[in-house]
Design a protein around this motif. Sequence first.
Motif, mmCIF file in Angstrom:
data_model
loop_
_atom_site.group_PDB
_atom_site.id
_atom_site.type_symbol
_atom_site.label_atom_id
_atom_site.label_comp_id
_atom_site.label_asym_id
_atom_site.label_seq_id
_atom_site.Cartn_x
_atom_site.Cartn_y
_atom_site.Cartn_z
ATOM 1 N N ILE A 24 0.854 -1.192 0.000
ATOM 2 C CA ILE A 24 0.000 0.000 0.000
ATOM 3 C C ILE A 24 0.886 1.237 0.000
ATOM 4 O O ILE A 24 1.792 1.367 0.826
ATOM 5 C CB ILE A 24 -0.918 0.025 1.240
ATOM 6 N N VAL B 162 -0.855 -0.691 -4.439
ATOM 7 C CA VAL B 162 -2.009 0.205 -4.450
ATOM 8 C C VAL B 162 -1.509 1.619 -4.177
ATOM 9 O O VAL B 162 -0.851 1.869 -3.159
ATOM 10 C CB VAL B 162 -3.054 -0.205 -3.394
ATOM 11 N N ALA C 202 -6.765 2.918 -0.831
ATOM 12 C CA ALA C 202 -6.512 1.626 -0.185
ATOM 13 C C ALA C 202 -7.639 1.207 0.743
ATOM 14 O O ALA C 202 -7.868 0.007 0.954
ATOM 15 C CB ALA C 202 -5.201 1.686 0.591
ATOM 16 N N GLU D 142 -8.984 -6.590 -0.914
ATOM 17 C CA GLU D 142 -7.711 -7.307 -0.984
ATOM 18 C C GLU D 142 -7.891 -8.761 -1.408
ATOM 19 O O GLU D 142 -7.093 -9.292 -2.189
ATOM 20 C CB GLU D 142 -7.004 -7.257 0.378
#
Length: 257
Positions: A34, A56, A80, A85
């Motif tokens: 992330i 991301v 995010a 996920e």
Amino acid sequence: MYKKKYGQNFLINNKISKKILFAEKIENQNILEIGTGNLALTRLIITKKPKKFIGVEIDKELRNVYHQNNILDNIIFEDALSVNERKLFENGSFSVISNLPFNISSELIIKWCRIQCSYKCINSMTLMFQKELAERIIAKKNTKKYGRLSILCSAFFLIEEKLKVSKNNFFPKPKVDAMVLKFIPHKENKIKSNNFIKLEKLTRLFFNERRKKNKKKIIKIFSGNQIIKHNLEKYYDLRAENIDNKFFFKLCDILKS
């Protein structure tokens, strides 16, 4: 290049990046990052040949940088907090390695705890936080930093301090130092899969007024019979910070939906 609204603090010391990734199991693993930012971790992760790597990043203006580095196909430009996920990895398990955006790091860790509670699909997490937040996550009872995050995270992970990182290793330089934590999943979660909302509710109630004693809080949410049956009176004169995480896990089972 950086944007304050995204909580961007780019790691600019390659030695620190290597230390973060030291001993991490990456080869042939599903890896999520992330906040790929300036690719300080991303480049090194990819060289270790993960099975599948997905980054991301919310800042779409970094698209050209990623194109020049031949990793654009691995990056999703989204918030995010809204990413699914499990869908990214086709419901397979994955690990997270990230220098988290400081402005949403606490929300992200709660999100991942919720996922782990329901699906137990996270193999490990190696995450960088602002030092103060990291200290709250690993805090123990009878300390001022012990609270909701300490309890929520400990329900699903054994958490270890991996590395302290000086603020001088970032651009722009943040006001505080950072810390990297390693999250290792428990073999079995400490609460049932349907109890996460209860644990959030209980920890919020007990720690919102953390200096007040527990009596009124216990009476507010538990019946007289429950209090007697489970001997909750003995916690009346304590404060939330004086009670270990196991007590909160137990309360989840006592609390009715």
